[in-house]
Design an enzyme around this catalytic site. Structure first.
Site, PDB file in Angstrom:
ATOM      1  N   ARG A   1      71.110  27.483  23.505  1.00 49.84           N
ATOM      2  CA  ARG A   1      69.907  26.906  24.225  1.00 49.84           C
ATOM      3  C   ARG A   1      69.949  26.545  25.677  1.00 49.84           C
ATOM      4  O   ARG A   1      70.873  26.385  26.315  1.00 49.84           O
ATOM      5  CB  ARG A   1      69.828  25.346  23.599  1.00 49.84           C
ATOM      6  CG  ARG A   1      68.467  24.560  24.350  1.00 49.84           C
ATOM      7  CD  ARG A   1      68.348  23.242  23.603  1.00 49.84           C
ATOM      8  NE  ARG A   1      69.178  22.709  22.998  1.00 49.84           N
ATOM      9  CZ  ARG A   1      69.038  21.347  21.919  1.00 49.84           C
ATOM     10  NH1 ARG A   1      67.815  21.317  21.622  1.00 49.84           N
ATOM     11  NH2 ARG A   1      70.195  20.807  21.638  1.00 49.84           N
TER      12      ARG A   1
ATOM     13  N   ARG B   1      78.015  15.632  17.226  1.00 51.60           N
ATOM     14  CA  ARG B   1      76.495  15.363  17.142  1.00 51.60           C
ATOM     15  C   ARG B   1      76.077  15.429  15.798  1.00 51.60           C
ATOM     16  O   ARG B   1      75.304  14.892  15.155  1.00 51.60           O
ATOM     17  CB  ARG B   1      75.762  16.257  18.055  1.00 51.60           C
ATOM     18  CG  ARG B   1      75.840  15.753  19.393  1.00 51.60           C
ATOM     19  CD  ARG B   1      75.487  16.854  20.488  1.00 51.60           C
ATOM     20  NE  ARG B   1      74.236  17.356  20.380  1.00 51.60           N
ATOM     21  CZ  ARG B   1      73.392  18.110  20.865  1.00 51.60           C
ATOM     22  NH1 ARG B   1      74.175  19.062  21.540  1.00 51.60           N
ATOM     23  NH2 ARG B   1      72.127  18.157  20.637  1.00 51.60           N
TER      24      ARG B   1
ATOM     25  N   ARG C   1      66.110   7.606  14.620  1.00 49.20           N
ATOM     26  CA  ARG C   1      67.359   8.359  14.231  1.00 49.20           C
ATOM     27  C   ARG C   1      68.359   7.322  13.315  1.00 49.20           C
ATOM     28  O   ARG C   1      69.628   7.874  13.004  1.00 49.20           O
ATOM     29  CB  ARG C   1      68.190   8.494  15.383  1.00 49.20           C
ATOM     30  CG  ARG C   1      67.958  10.281  15.791  1.00 49.20           C
ATOM     31  CD  ARG C   1      68.707  10.070  17.070  1.00 49.20           C
ATOM     32  NE  ARG C   1      69.566  11.403  17.536  1.00 49.20           N
ATOM     33  CZ  ARG C   1      68.821  12.492  18.429  1.00 49.20           C
ATOM     34  NH1 ARG C   1      67.693  12.446  18.828  1.00 49.20           N
ATOM     35  NH2 ARG C   1      69.496  13.548  18.616  1.00 49.20           N
TER      36      ARG C   1
ATOM     37  N   ARG D   1      72.276  22.019  28.641  1.00 47.75           N
ATOM     38  CA  ARG D   1      72.747  20.594  28.538  1.00 47.75           C
ATOM     39  C   ARG D   1      74.112  20.459  28.540  1.00 47.75           C
ATOM     40  O   ARG D   1      74.747  21.327  27.708  1.00 47.75           O
ATOM     41  CB  ARG D   1      71.885  20.094  27.363  1.00 47.75           C
ATOM     42  CG  ARG D   1      70.574  19.513  27.688  1.00 47.75           C
ATOM     43  CD  ARG D   1      69.571  19.327  26.429  1.00 47.75           C
ATOM     44  NE  ARG D   1      70.215  18.576  25.596  1.00 47.75           N
ATOM     45  CZ  ARG D   1      69.774  18.006  24.332  1.00 47.75           C
ATOM     46  NH1 ARG D   1      68.712  18.529  23.997  1.00 47.75           N
ATOM     47  NH2 ARG D   1      70.548  17.299  23.294  1.00 47.75           N
TER      48      ARG D   1
ATOM     49  N   LYS E   1      63.173  21.112  16.758  1.00 44.97           N
ATOM     50  CA  LYS E   1      61.902  20.017  16.820  1.00 44.97           C
ATOM     51  C   LYS E   1      61.443  20.206  18.280  1.00 44.97           C
ATOM     52  O   LYS E   1      60.182  19.908  18.069  1.00 44.97           O
ATOM     53  CB  LYS E   1      62.854  18.621  16.541  1.00 44.97           C
ATOM     54  CG  LYS E   1      63.406  18.429  15.159  1.00 44.97           C
ATOM     55  CD  LYS E   1      64.313  17.174  15.052  1.00 44.97           C
ATOM     56  CE  LYS E   1      65.221  16.810  16.189  1.00 44.97           C
ATOM     57  NZ  LYS E   1      66.365  17.829  16.302  1.00 44.97           N
TER      58      LYS E   1
HETATM   59  P1  ADP Z   1      69.363  16.961  19.829  1.00 43.12           P
HETATM   60  O1  ADP Z   1      67.580  17.110  19.051  1.00 43.12           O
HETATM   61  O2  ADP Z   1      69.341  18.476  20.148  1.00 43.12           O
HETATM   62  O3  ADP Z   1      70.217  16.173  19.114  1.00 43.12           O
HETATM   63  P2  ADP Z   1      68.162  15.288  21.739  1.00 43.12           P
HETATM   64  O4  ADP Z   1      67.867  15.301  22.935  1.00 43.12           O
HETATM   65  O5  ADP Z   1      67.072  14.467  20.704  1.00 43.12           O
HETATM   66  O6  ADP Z   1      69.076  16.095  20.959  1.00 43.12           O
HETATM   67  O7  ADP Z   1      69.240  13.840  21.772  1.00 43.12           O
HETATM   68  C1  ADP Z   1      70.308  13.831  22.898  1.00 43.12           C
HETATM   69  C2  ADP Z   1      71.090  12.569  22.763  1.00 43.12           C
HETATM   70  O8  ADP Z   1      70.328  11.584  23.210  1.00 43.12           O
HETATM   71  C3  ADP Z   1      71.606  12.255  21.513  1.00 43.12           C
HETATM   72  O9  ADP Z   1      72.778  12.890  21.133  1.00 43.12           O
HETATM   73  C4  ADP Z   1      71.897  10.901  21.518  1.00 43.12           C
HETATM   74  O10 ADP Z   1      73.096  10.403  22.275  1.00 43.12           O
HETATM   75  C5  ADP Z   1      70.531  10.365  22.261  1.00 43.12           C
HETATM   76  N1  ADP Z   1      69.276   9.903  21.686  1.00 43.12           N
HETATM   77  C6  ADP Z   1      68.193  10.640  21.598  1.00 43.12           C
HETATM   78  N2  ADP Z   1      67.519  10.032  20.768  1.00 43.12           N
HETATM   79  C7  ADP Z   1      68.180   9.092  20.264  1.00 43.12           C
HETATM   80  C8  ADP Z   1      67.559   7.995  19.420  1.00 43.12           C
HETATM   81  N3  ADP Z   1      66.477   7.952  18.866  1.00 43.12           N
HETATM   82  N4  ADP Z   1      68.779   6.908  18.949  1.00 43.12           N
HETATM   83  C9  ADP Z   1      70.162   7.145  19.616  1.00 43.12           C
HETATM   84  N5  ADP Z   1      70.551   7.831  20.413  1.00 43.12           N
HETATM   85  C10 ADP Z   1      69.318   8.998  20.816  1.00 43.12           C
HETATM   86  P1  ADP Z   2      65.971  20.430  18.473  1.00 45.74           P
HETATM   87  O1  ADP Z   2      64.933  19.709  19.368  1.00 45.74           O
HETATM   88  O2  ADP Z   2      65.768  20.247  17.220  1.00 45.74           O
HETATM   89  O3  ADP Z   2      67.234  20.027  19.000  1.00 45.74           O
HETATM   90  P2  ADP Z   2      65.136  22.931  20.055  1.00 45.74           P
HETATM   91  O4  ADP Z   2      63.550  22.867  19.639  1.00 45.74           O
HETATM   92  O5  ADP Z   2      65.606  22.607  21.470  1.00 45.74           O
HETATM   93  O6  ADP Z   2      65.815  22.007  18.831  1.00 45.74           O
HETATM   94  O7  ADP Z   2      65.714  24.445  19.560  1.00 45.74           O
HETATM   95  C1  ADP Z   2      67.207  24.594  19.522  1.00 45.74           C
HETATM   96  C2  ADP Z   2      67.165  26.077  20.186  1.00 45.74           C
HETATM   97  O8  ADP Z   2      66.814  26.907  19.093  1.00 45.74           O
HETATM   98  C3  ADP Z   2      66.566  26.641  21.279  1.00 45.74           C
HETATM   99  O9  ADP Z   2      67.442  27.334  21.941  1.00 45.74           O
HETATM  100  C4  ADP Z   2      65.358  27.203  20.637  1.00 45.74           C
HETATM  101  O10 ADP Z   2      64.779  28.279  21.762  1.00 45.74           O
HETATM  102  C5  ADP Z   2      65.811  27.839  19.654  1.00 45.74           C
HETATM  103  N1  ADP Z   2      64.597  27.856  18.395  1.00 45.74           N
HETATM  104  C6  ADP Z   2      63.815  26.640  18.364  1.00 45.74           C
HETATM  105  N2  ADP Z   2      63.177  27.265  16.933  1.00 45.74           N
HETATM  106  C7  ADP Z   2      63.593  28.550  16.682  1.00 45.74           C
HETATM  107  C8  ADP Z   2      63.259  29.100  15.758  1.00 45.74           C
HETATM  108  N3  ADP Z   2      62.330  28.976  14.653  1.00 45.74           N
HETATM  109  N4  ADP Z   2      63.801  30.225  15.602  1.00 45.74           N
HETATM  110  C9  ADP Z   2      64.790  30.670  16.510  1.00 45.74           C
HETATM  111  N5  ADP Z   2      65.319  29.795  17.357  1.00 45.74           N
HETATM  112  C10 ADP Z   2      64.405  28.809  17.608  1.00 45.74           C
END
Ligand code: ADP
Ligand code: ADP
Length: 228
Positions: free
Chosen positions: A139, A183, A100, A172, A25
């Protein structure tokens, strides 16, 4: 046909990128927001910024995020309500990681109506769950500009340093393997119900997020075109 965004083409929409952690995303949201010239609103990034600055919100959120659980709705909603008041949000925005929970989605609906937006367009990242562990544990993020890489799939040219600004890369704390399970569980329990919620409203587009970065972006741009 390859999808591009023409100069001056307006988004004028609230876009939501919905999908499990690691689905891609953030990678896509940064680029789509840049192409349309609108803000990329990642609640995860906003919360990590609060943690880094040691604000009272950051102090409350930090242990919850470290356990891989969701931060309470009230805290996240206040942060979002303040953010979309800013003038840069007047031609649309891309939400990444928000909403979320169903309560967050309901409140967002009210906020968007108040700001004259139609219901949001939701891009649902559908992905083979087996890919998520590799994407999350691989990542790495640039400490300077937040650029996202992956040691397996999207490596930098020079190991450990960002291609754009040379910044040092970091992992992270919640991307360690032992936090991935909680998660994914939080996603299944609290966030996955949003797929049915938005599908019922007729505003959900599925994209195949298992594909490569360019292919996924093409699918997203096509969905936005179709929704306009
Ligand atoms: P990812 O897309 O990899 O799960 P995020 O960066 O979106 O990670 O979120 C990291 C953490 O931040 C989540 O595990 C949660 O603890 C918190 N978080 C992010 N967005 C929200 C939300 N909309 N509501 C509640 N907690 C959130
Ligand atoms: P999210 O925000 O949903 O948690 P990220 O955009 O941070 O996801 O991507 C998660 C990991 O996957 C990162 O290490 C990123 O470089 C990798 N990634 C993202 N999109 C792709 C894809 N289409 N194919 C392979 N790796 C990807």
């Amino acid at each position: 046909m390859a999808q591009t965004v023409r100069p001056h083409e307006k988004l004028d929409l609230a876009l939501i990128f919905l999908g499990p952690p690691g689905a891609g995303k953030g990678t896509q949201a940064k680029e789509v927001a840049r192409l349309y010239g609108v803000p990329h609103l990642s609640t995860g990034d906003m919360l990590r910024e609060h943690v880094a600055q040691g604000t009272s919100l950051g102090q409350r959120a930090q242990p919850i995020m470290a356990r891989g659980e969701l931060v309470p709705d009230s805290l996240v909603l206040k942060m979002i309500a303040e953010r979309i008041e800013r003038p840069d949000c007047s031609h649309g925005f891309v939400f990444d990681g928000f909403p979320r929970t169903v309560a967050q989605a309901q409140y967002l609906g009210v906020l968007l109506r108040q700001h004259g937006y139609k219901p949001p367009l939701v891009i649902h990242f559908v992905i083979d769950p087996q890919l998520l562990l590799r994407r999350i544990t691989g990542r790495r993020v640039c400490k300077v500009g937040g650029e996202i890489y992956n040691i397996y799939d999207c490596p930098t040219r020079v190991e450990g340093h960002c291609d754009k600004d040379g910044g040092e890369l970091e992992q992270r704390p919640d991307d360690r393997e032992e936090i991935v399970g909680p998660r994914l569980l939080a996603y299944e329990k609290q966030t996955a119900p949003l797929v049915a919620y938005y599908r019922r409203l007729g505003r959900l587009h599925d994209v195949d997020a298992s594909q490569g970065v360019d292919d996924v972006r093409q699918q997203i741009l096509r969905s936005i075109r179709e929704a306009h």
